[in-house]
Design a protein around this motif. Sequence first.
Motif, PDB file in Angstrom:
ATOM      1  N   PHE A   1       0.814  -1.200   0.000  1.00 31.60           N
ATOM      2  CA  PHE A   1       0.000   0.000   0.000  1.00 31.60           C
ATOM      3  C   PHE A   1       0.856   1.262   0.000  1.00 31.60           C
TER       4      PHE A   1
ATOM      5  N   ALA B   1       1.942  -5.121  -7.506  1.00 32.12           N
ATOM      6  CA  ALA B   1       0.662  -4.693  -6.951  1.00 32.12           C
ATOM      7  C   ALA B   1       0.305  -5.505  -5.711  1.00 32.12           C
ATOM      8  N   PRO B   2      -0.474  -4.918  -4.801  1.00 26.61           N
ATOM      9  CA  PRO B   2      -0.840  -5.601  -3.557  1.00 26.61           C
ATOM     10  C   PRO B   2      -1.424  -6.994  -3.798  1.00 26.61           C
ATOM     11  N   GLU B   3      -2.293  -7.125  -4.816  1.00 27.39           N
ATOM     12  CA  GLU B   3      -2.971  -8.408  -5.026  1.00 27.39           C
ATOM     13  C   GLU B   3      -2.006  -9.498  -5.448  1.00 27.39           C
TER      14      GLU B   3
ATOM     15  N   PHE C   1     -16.937  -5.970   4.354  1.00 28.87           N
ATOM     16  CA  PHE C   1     -17.872  -5.112   3.649  1.00 28.87           C
ATOM     17  C   PHE C   1     -19.210  -5.215   4.373  1.00 28.87           C
TER      18      PHE C   1
ATOM     19  N   PRO D   1     -12.402 -12.508  -6.170  1.00 33.41           N
ATOM     20  CA  PRO D   1     -12.922 -11.147  -6.025  1.00 33.41           C
ATOM     21  C   PRO D   1     -14.148 -10.894  -6.891  1.00 33.41           C
TER      22      PRO D   1
ATOM     23  N   SER E   1      -9.672  -4.150  -1.467  1.00 34.62           N
ATOM     24  CA  SER E   1      -9.998  -4.435  -2.860  1.00 34.62           C
ATOM     25  C   SER E   1      -8.725  -4.626  -3.673  1.00 34.62           C
ATOM     26  N   ALA E   2      -7.678  -3.865  -3.317  1.00 33.83           N
ATOM     27  CA  ALA E   2      -6.410  -4.025  -4.032  1.00 33.83           C
ATOM     28  C   ALA E   2      -5.762  -5.356  -3.675  1.00 33.83           C
TER      29      ALA E   2
ATOM     30  N   GLY F   1      -7.505  -8.166  -5.280  1.00 33.41           N
ATOM     31  CA  GLY F   1      -7.409  -8.142  -6.730  1.00 33.41           C
ATOM     32  C   GLY F   1      -8.749  -7.975  -7.429  1.00 33.41           C
ATOM     33  N   MET F   2      -9.614  -7.122  -6.876  1.00 32.56           N
ATOM     34  CA  MET F   2     -10.911  -6.905  -7.511  1.00 32.56           C
ATOM     35  C   MET F   2     -10.735  -6.161  -8.822  1.00 32.56           C
TER      36      MET F   2
ATOM     37  N   TYR G   1      -5.641   2.090  -4.285  1.00 34.06           N
ATOM     38  CA  TYR G   1      -4.422   1.297  -4.412  1.00 34.06           C
ATOM     39  C   TYR G   1      -4.399   0.415  -5.652  1.00 34.06           C
TER      40      TYR G   1
ATOM     41  N   LYS H   1      -4.270  -1.084  -9.395  1.00 40.38           N
ATOM     42  CA  LYS H   1      -3.561  -0.709 -10.613  1.00 40.38           C
ATOM     43  C   LYS H   1      -4.538  -0.825 -11.776  1.00 40.38           C
TER      44      LYS H   1
END
Lengths: 242, 533
Positions: free
Chosen positions: A56, A75-77, A91, A106, B169-170, B173-174, B277, B279
């Motif tokens: 982040f 990337a974070p994912e 959520f 997701p 969500s980042a 990986g949404m 966050y 991409k």
Amino acid sequence: MSGRRKGAEVALKDVRFNYGEMRMHFDLTVPPARIAAIIGPSGSGKSTLLNLIAGFETPQSGEILINGVDVTRIAPEERPVSMVFQDNNLFAHLDVETNVALGRSPKLKLTDADRAAVNSAIARVGLTGKEKRKPEALSGGERQRVAIARALVRNRPVLLLDEAFASLGPALRNQMLDLVKALHQEMSMTILMVTHHPEDALHLDAMLFFLENGAVTARGPARKLLSDTGPAALKRYMGTVT
Amino acid sequence: MPLAHPKPLAGALALAFLALLAGGALFSLAFEASRETGDTLAAFNPYLWRVARFTLWQALLSTALSVGLAIPVARALHAHQHFMGRAFVLRLFALPLALPALVAVFGITSIYGRAGLIAHISQYFGYGLPDIYGLTGILLAHVFFNLPLAVRLLLAGLDSIPADYWKLSAQLGMGNGARFRLIEWPAMARNLPGIMGLIFMLCVTSFTIVLTLGGGPRATTLEVAVYQSLHFDFDIGQAVALTLTQLALTLAILSAFRLTGRPTEEGFSLAVTTRRYEKLRVGEKLADLTLILLAFLFVALPIAGMVVSGLSADFARLFSDRSVWRAIATSLALGGAAALLSVILSLALVAARQAVAAAKKHPLFERALDTGASLILVVPPIVIGAGWFIWLRHFADPFVFAAPMVITVNAAMAMPFAVRLLRPVWDTTSARHDRLCAQLGISGWTRLALIRWPVLRRPLGVAFAFAMALSLGDLGTIALFGSEDVQTLPYLLLQRMSSYRTLDAAGLALILGVLSLGLMILADRGSRKESMQ
């Protein structure tokens, strides 16, 4: 929870990060499948450290290695990391099952195997029967259990806990720590946890990193650092000397 | 007895004023309807139903278009927190609501009208002239006003999403679809009924736009039909029937609106940005930025067009025209008087409410003081104007009452906003200083001058500027009561437009736009300094 993955080594090499006025410099290694507790005064950079590992925040220089792979720019994912925050892990408009399932897909496109994994993760954290509840109908501790269940179905070798249990009372916190300990023994992931309670580190028999002004100033086994022979700065933080 | 004290008395007088203004109009309509029952009943004819249907239809379409387009634009703006000019776009999106409708209509015709930018381009390529008069023009103008409003309100909803959700969500990986479905839509959906209700109401009661851009009896709404039946046909029975229908309609919509709740801009700010966050892929980025650019052009072009066509007016001639100066003076005088009356009455309501609430003896009276000002929104200015117009003609030439009618109706219409500006300040200073003042024996005028005035000065100024800007742009009441003797700027502008003196009209539109905007900016500056203290 198929396939027991061994935890991964987490290493920050000469990582520099400026946050406003604050200049941080991290250089630390957590060996695979260990639990590391990160303590220190507020504003010392504890959460930033986790945010850097999770992706982040991006450091100005230096590299972050997980299992020897440089993840500094990805990337974070894509990082082999799950993180649990103090609040807002769930959520609010989705039920327990869906919140956990998001860890698998997701887009919520689930196979039967995914559903089975979700259900067994919910069972593992002791929430069977509450699958259809919304977060508002859960206690604070239960919500964090859901977040941990989601981390379980994600099945990443590194788990980051950012004051995840800070808003829970002492008894509940200890229960959660026991859960973390049990899961750690089963899955042997590498865990980094930020906490305000040094006794958490003792409870988990963790290795300890003490942060001050954006740098690690003391490190070692919690039992040793928190004993009478520990460093002075840590004692000041603990309030055992004035 | 609360009425023995000056504050509750003043509050009761302010309430009486509102009741008299709205009640008098309603009474006149009911009286006329009962006296000429046959005429009125006969006036519920196919024409009326057609107009009523069109009123609802255009409002429905305008709402659907504005909100439907606002959702992707708000998403794009929220996904891109850091591009150059983002703050400028958001400021620009606040502009249409601050513009008098007539000025905006001018901007829209300068782009989409027969001599507009689009017409030039289309002619250059050998295509025909666009004709926007009718439903198209009405929709264009309504979307011009309400798309930016909806974007700002939706963005406020998106800004209220907890920061951790974006981290999650980042990490999970949404993709674009999942982000929309799981995070953004629930946050926007909470506000959506309120936003749609608000826009629908604005479009049902929109008078100026339909009057100028509607195309004859085919594309007319109830409010414009009321005006036409009083102004051109002098068909009282028809006017009464139309007004009653409009009243029933607004009442029905507002009671439905009560269920949806009011949208807020809470959480919306230019300064604080949410970190995102994820991409984005290049295609997504490009689509988002194109969307923002299109929305920007849609709002910016008419405003630019208004300025450009306004500047090409012959100001030397315009300013040598006595009727222009008279219209400016009349507008400022009537607007100033309306604003002053509005602020005084609002202050009376606010002070009385606080005093009565503190005494805790008259909960009903307190409630009346609380909701009195906003109840006036149920009765559109055209309904009030028409009611009084029909009533007053029994005693004298109704045009004689132009000035008092414009002042009182506009003052009443601005009161809900003025009350909202004044009440928080009044209530907090009361809570903070009441005991201290009682202990030190500071009361009456001393207290007003020493304690109240320094704190209230700024919000009073803000409320005044806001109320004055609102009444400067008003066309509804003056369209009914205006005459050769009393002409405001919008009235003169409308006259020049209908006699096709377009260049003059453009110049007048620019003058009116600058005056209203100047006041709005003043009000905005003031209220922002207020919130910083």
